[in-house]
Design a protein around this motif. Structure first.
Motif, PDB file in Angstrom:
ATOM      1  N   ARG A 180       0.829  -1.207   0.000  1.00  0.00           N
ATOM      2  CA  ARG A 180       0.000   0.000   0.000  1.00  0.00           C
ATOM      3  C   ARG A 180       0.866   1.262   0.000  1.00  0.00           C
ATOM      4  O   ARG A 180       0.522   2.255  -0.626  1.00  0.00           O
ATOM      5  N   VAL A 181       1.983   1.214   0.708  1.00  0.00           N
ATOM      6  CA  VAL A 181       2.890   2.357   0.725  1.00  0.00           C
ATOM      7  C   VAL A 181       3.480   2.575  -0.658  1.00  0.00           C
ATOM      8  O   VAL A 181       3.638   3.704  -1.119  1.00  0.00           O
ATOM      9  N   ASN A 182       3.800   1.498  -1.353  1.00  0.00           N
ATOM     10  CA  ASN A 182       4.395   1.555  -2.689  1.00  0.00           C
ATOM     11  C   ASN A 182       3.340   1.119  -3.712  1.00  0.00           C
ATOM     12  O   ASN A 182       3.577   0.266  -4.553  1.00  0.00           O
ATOM     13  N   ARG A 183       2.169   1.728  -3.619  1.00  0.00           N
ATOM     14  CA  ARG A 183       0.985   1.300  -4.380  1.00  0.00           C
ATOM     15  C   ARG A 183       1.205   1.291  -5.887  1.00  0.00           C
ATOM     16  O   ARG A 183       0.826   0.343  -6.564  1.00  0.00           O
ATOM     17  N   GLN A 184       1.821   2.335  -6.400  1.00  0.00           N
ATOM     18  CA  GLN A 184       1.990   2.422  -7.852  1.00  0.00           C
ATOM     19  C   GLN A 184       2.863   1.282  -8.368  1.00  0.00           C
ATOM     20  O   GLN A 184       2.568   0.687  -9.399  1.00  0.00           O
ATOM     21  N   ALA A 185       3.921   0.949  -7.651  1.00  0.00           N
ATOM     22  CA  ALA A 185       4.774  -0.173  -8.062  1.00  0.00           C
ATOM     23  C   ALA A 185       3.995  -1.484  -7.996  1.00  0.00           C
ATOM     24  O   ALA A 185       4.144  -2.344  -8.858  1.00  0.00           O
ATOM     25  N   ALA A 186       3.142  -1.628  -6.967  1.00  0.00           N
ATOM     26  CA  ALA A 186       2.342  -2.849  -6.859  1.00  0.00           C
ATOM     27  C   ALA A 186       1.359  -2.958  -8.016  1.00  0.00           C
ATOM     28  O   ALA A 186       1.183  -4.032  -8.596  1.00  0.00           O
ATOM     29  N   LEU A 187       0.731  -1.847  -8.381  1.00  0.00           N
ATOM     30  CA  LEU A 187      -0.218  -1.863  -9.490  1.00  0.00           C
ATOM     31  C   LEU A 187       0.486  -2.062 -10.834  1.00  0.00           C
ATOM     32  O   LEU A 187      -0.112  -2.581 -11.779  1.00  0.00           O
ATOM     33  N   PRO A 219      13.794 -21.249   2.317  1.00  0.00           N
ATOM     34  CA  PRO A 219      13.978 -20.349   3.448  1.00  0.00           C
ATOM     35  C   PRO A 219      15.451 -20.243   3.858  1.00  0.00           C
ATOM     36  O   PRO A 219      16.107 -21.247   4.101  1.00  0.00           O
ATOM     37  N   THR A 220      15.938 -19.015   3.886  1.00  0.00           N
ATOM     38  CA  THR A 220      17.293 -18.744   4.337  1.00  0.00           C
ATOM     39  C   THR A 220      17.259 -17.513   5.222  1.00  0.00           C
ATOM     40  O   THR A 220      16.870 -16.437   4.783  1.00  0.00           O
ATOM     41  N   CYS A 221      17.669 -17.676   6.452  1.00  0.00           N
ATOM     42  CA  CYS A 221      17.699 -16.576   7.406  1.00  0.00           C
ATOM     43  C   CYS A 221      19.084 -15.937   7.355  1.00  0.00           C
ATOM     44  O   CYS A 221      20.092 -16.605   7.582  1.00  0.00           O
ATOM     45  N   VAL A 222      19.124 -14.656   7.040  1.00  0.00           N
ATOM     46  CA  VAL A 222      20.385 -13.920   6.963  1.00  0.00           C
ATOM     47  C   VAL A 222      20.350 -12.803   7.993  1.00  0.00           C
ATOM     48  O   VAL A 222      19.402 -12.020   8.034  1.00  0.00           O
ATOM     49  N   SER A 223      21.381 -12.739   8.814  1.00  0.00           N
ATOM     50  CA  SER A 223      21.454 -11.682   9.810  1.00  0.00           C
ATOM     51  C   SER A 223      22.884 -11.176   9.888  1.00  0.00           C
ATOM     52  O   SER A 223      23.788 -11.979  10.104  1.00  0.00           O
ATOM     53  N   PRO A 224      23.156  -9.927   9.698  1.00  0.00           N
ATOM     54  CA  PRO A 224      22.249  -8.860   9.285  1.00  0.00           C
ATOM     55  C   PRO A 224      21.989  -8.916   7.787  1.00  0.00           C
ATOM     56  O   PRO A 224      22.852  -9.315   7.013  1.00  0.00           O
ATOM     57  N   LEU A 225      20.824  -8.492   7.398  1.00  0.00           N
ATOM     58  CA  LEU A 225      20.413  -8.527   6.000  1.00  0.00           C
ATOM     59  C   LEU A 225      20.804  -7.223   5.317  1.00  0.00           C
ATOM     60  O   LEU A 225      20.547  -6.140   5.832  1.00  0.00           O
ATOM     61  N   THR A 226      21.439  -7.334   4.168  1.00  0.00           N
ATOM     62  CA  THR A 226      21.772  -6.163   3.353  1.00  0.00           C
ATOM     63  C   THR A 226      20.783  -6.097   2.197  1.00  0.00           C
ATOM     64  O   THR A 226      20.745  -6.995   1.366  1.00  0.00           O
ATOM     65  N   LEU A 227      19.981  -5.046   2.180  1.00  0.00           N
ATOM     66  CA  LEU A 227      18.946  -4.897   1.161  1.00  0.00           C
ATOM     67  C   LEU A 227      19.517  -4.216  -0.072  1.00  0.00           C
ATOM     68  O   LEU A 227      20.267  -3.236   0.034  1.00  0.00           O
ATOM     69  N   THR A 228      19.160  -4.727  -1.241  1.00  0.00           N
ATOM     70  CA  THR A 228      19.616  -4.143  -2.505  1.00  0.00           C
ATOM     71  C   THR A 228      18.447  -4.028  -3.456  1.00  0.00           C
ATOM     72  O   THR A 228      17.426  -4.705  -3.308  1.00  0.00           O
ATOM     73  N   GLY A 229      18.589  -3.175  -4.466  1.00  0.00           N
ATOM     74  CA  GLY A 229      17.577  -3.059  -5.505  1.00  0.00           C
ATOM     75  C   GLY A 229      16.575  -1.961  -5.230  1.00  0.00           C
ATOM     76  O   GLY A 229      16.775  -1.080  -4.395  1.00  0.00           O
ATOM     77  N   THR A 230      15.456  -2.048  -5.945  1.00  0.00           N
ATOM     78  CA  THR A 230      14.386  -1.053  -5.809  1.00  0.00           C
ATOM     79  C   THR A 230      13.626  -1.286  -4.503  1.00  0.00           C
ATOM     80  O   THR A 230      13.841  -2.283  -3.800  1.00  0.00           O
ATOM     81  N   ILE A 231      12.696  -0.383  -4.224  1.00  0.00           N
ATOM     82  CA  ILE A 231      11.936  -0.481  -2.971  1.00  0.00           C
ATOM     83  C   ILE A 231      11.147  -1.784  -2.914  1.00  0.00           C
ATOM     84  O   ILE A 231      11.125  -2.457  -1.876  1.00  0.00           O
ATOM     85  N   GLY A 243       2.817  -4.129 -11.232  1.00  0.00           N
ATOM     86  CA  GLY A 243       3.196  -5.540 -11.296  1.00  0.00           C
ATOM     87  C   GLY A 243       4.543  -5.870 -10.683  1.00  0.00           C
ATOM     88  O   GLY A 243       5.042  -6.981 -10.842  1.00  0.00           O
ATOM     89  N   ASP A 244       5.136  -4.922  -9.965  1.00  0.00           N
ATOM     90  CA  ASP A 244       6.465  -5.175  -9.387  1.00  0.00           C
ATOM     91  C   ASP A 244       6.441  -6.187  -8.246  1.00  0.00           C
ATOM     92  O   ASP A 244       7.466  -6.771  -7.922  1.00  0.00           O
ATOM     93  N   TYR A 245       5.298  -6.400  -7.625  1.00  0.00           N
ATOM     94  CA  TYR A 245       5.200  -7.363  -6.519  1.00  0.00           C
ATOM     95  C   TYR A 245       4.636  -8.713  -6.982  1.00  0.00           C
ATOM     96  O   TYR A 245       4.496  -9.625  -6.193  1.00  0.00           O
ATOM     97  N   ASN A 246       4.291  -8.835  -8.263  1.00  0.00           N
ATOM     98  CA  ASN A 246       3.653 -10.050  -8.757  1.00  0.00           C
ATOM     99  C   ASN A 246       4.588 -11.252  -8.812  1.00  0.00           C
ATOM    100  O   ASN A 246       4.138 -12.374  -8.814  1.00  0.00           O
TER     101      ASN A 246
END
Length: 155
Positions: free
Chosen positions: A68-75, A87-99, A77-80
């Protein structure tokens, strides 16, 4: 005198009967305690399952809020394309890419770290703004199929 002899004889015949009553009472008590222990373990297992299900629901709503926060990207199709991952648990997680990619990475990592073999999927109903968010985890302790929580939301 004969009355006294009869009473003494009766006491000797009944000697040890109290010990038998105590043994029977101990057996009844032991069976009751075993039943209580079984009831306690079942209650703990169900409480654990309920906790995992509520966590899955919370994580599903978390992803819906991210969308909902990134509604336009969801509409767009970026979340499709979010699918069940190993399952892989990574700590600490480094986030990359778009929102949206960062949301997906953080969500999948949270599922893997919190739920046993937890993973998630997002699908969109064709031609609509309705998204199905599904979370799976293994709550069976090797006995049952994986558990699944699915919710639908409209953006």
């Amino acid at each position: 005198m004969s009355l006294i002899k009869n009473q003494v004889v009766k006491r000797q015949v009944q000697k040890g009967f109290t010990l038998l009553e105590i043994l029977v009472a101990m057996v009844v008590l032991a069976i009751g305690l075993l039943g209580l222990a079984g009831l306690q373990s079942t209650a703990m297992r169900f409480a654990s399952s309920a906790y995992l299900r509520s966590q899955a629901a919370n994580f599903s709503y978390d992803m819906a809020d991210r969308m909902r926060v990134n509604r336009q990207a969801a509409l767009n199709g970026d979340y499709n394309d979010v699918v069940f991952l190993t399952p892989t648990c990574v700590s600490p997680l480094t986030l990359t890419g778009t929102i949206d990619e960062q949301d997906e990475q953080a969500w999948q990592n949270t599922l893997a770290c919190t739920l046993p073999l937890g993973t998630g999927r997002i699908t969109r109903t064709v031609g609509t703004n309705i998204f199905a968010i599904t979370v799976q985890w293994d709550d069976s302790r090797g006995q049952d199929p994986v558990q699944e929580f699915e919710m639908e939301t409209e953006l």
